[in-house]
Design an enzyme around this catalytic site. Structure first.
Site, PDB file in Angstrom:
ATOM      1  N   GLY A  33       0.821  -1.207   0.000  1.00  0.00           N
ATOM      2  CA  GLY A  33       0.000   0.000   0.000  1.00  0.00           C
ATOM      3  C   GLY A  33       0.848   1.246   0.000  1.00  0.00           C
ATOM      4  O   GLY A  33       2.049   1.193  -0.255  1.00  0.00           O
ATOM      5  N   ASN A  34       0.215   2.379   0.264  1.00  0.00           N
ATOM      6  CA  ASN A  34       0.940   3.651   0.310  1.00  0.00           C
ATOM      7  C   ASN A  34       0.333   4.537   1.384  1.00  0.00           C
ATOM      8  O   ASN A  34      -0.662   4.171   2.010  1.00  0.00           O
ATOM      9  CB  ASN A  34       0.902   4.326  -1.067  1.00  0.00           C
ATOM     10  N   ARG A  35       0.914   5.707   1.590  1.00  0.00           N
ATOM     11  CA  ARG A  35       0.543   6.530   2.737  1.00  0.00           C
ATOM     12  C   ARG A  35      -0.533   7.567   2.437  1.00  0.00           C
ATOM     13  O   ARG A  35      -0.752   8.477   3.225  1.00  0.00           O
ATOM     14  CB  ARG A  35       1.791   7.221   3.286  1.00  0.00           C
TER      15      ARG A  35
END
Ligand code: CTP
Ligand code: CA
Length: 233
Positions: A33-35
């Site tokens: 995933g990412n932030r």
């Protein structure tokens, strides 16, 4: 804008907005995933709806608290998407009737080539590496098949060495994706994604800097809609 916050300059405009960040499963309990918090995309949805637009908000893994105000808004319909593939499908559907497409979501560039049926464990073998495959570039595909007059807006979060590199990268990215407008901001380990404030530049035709905006994500969202409104046929 000329009027106050209550003027309906986007009345009846149909818009499709993606927000948040996709998660690409590795097994039933893990993902890449990412932030991205989704805050800037949700702010764009609220700003448009408050100005009278009819919004489809495709939300990828956004916290309930961040989505709460949008859930209540009568002019916003929320669709949930987990992965890049789901987000692409939802946006292709929403784009059909949309005059404006805004891709604020952080889409994972890659996904695991294989998704394990059961949880990966060390008993079943040490994992040395993960094979990845590239996800489709959703916004480039939407831009390539846009209807006449449809405005397509992409976002880019960059970690440049300096201001010149930021603009150069943004211009190349806008060309590569074939979008009308590219909204670029600088991010780093400690700023950008989870922050309440944002600073962006909006790049248009020929790489021109059409606007710079800075402040709360809502204020930035209203400035972005001013530029989009000026680009509507
Ligand atoms: N985007 C997309 N589909 C992807 C990747 C990105 O639609 N598979 C969209 C994002 O929603 C955003 C824009 O493209 O609006 C720019 O995303 P970015 O990650 O900056 O672009 P990339 O082409 O993936 O470039 P980079 O290699 O810098 O990550
Ligand atoms: Ca990317």
């Amino acid at each position: 804008r000329g009027g106050g916050a209550d003027d309906l300059d986007l009345d009846g405009l149909q818009v499709a907005i993606s927000a948040g960040g996709t998660r690409e499963p590795l097994d039933p309990v893990r993902f890449l995933g990412n932030r991205s918090s989704g805050r800037q995309g949700v702010a764009l949805a609220l700003a448009a709806a408050d100005r009278g637009a009819q919004v489809v908000l495709v939300a990828a893994n956004i916290d309930d608290g961040v989505l709460a105000e949008a859930v209540q808004h009568p002019l916003i319909r929320i669709e949930h998407a987990g992965t890049a593939a789901e987000l692409g499908e939802a946006m292709r559907g929403a784009a059909e009737d949309a005059a404006v497409i805004v891709m604020a979501a952080a889409v994972a560039d890659y996904r695991p080539a294989e998704v394990a049926e059961g949880k990966l464990t060390k008993e079943s073998g040490v994992l040395e590496s993960i094979d990845l495959v590239q996800n489709e570039d959703i916004v480039a595909a939407l831009a390539a098949r846009r209807h006449p007059g449809q405005v397509v807006v992409a976002f880019a979060a960059e970690t440049p060495q300096d201001a010149d590199e930021l603009l150069a990268r943004a211009r190349r990215k806008r060309e590569r994706k074939g979008v009308d407008l590219l909204v670029v901001n600088e991010v780093g380990w400690d700023r950008g994604f989870e922050a309440a404030e944002n600073t962006v530049q909006i790049i248009g035709d020929g790489g021109a800097v059409l606007a710079k905006a800075s402040g709360s994500k809502r204020a930035v969202a209203d400035d972005i809609w001013d530029v989009i409104a000026a680009n509507l046929g």
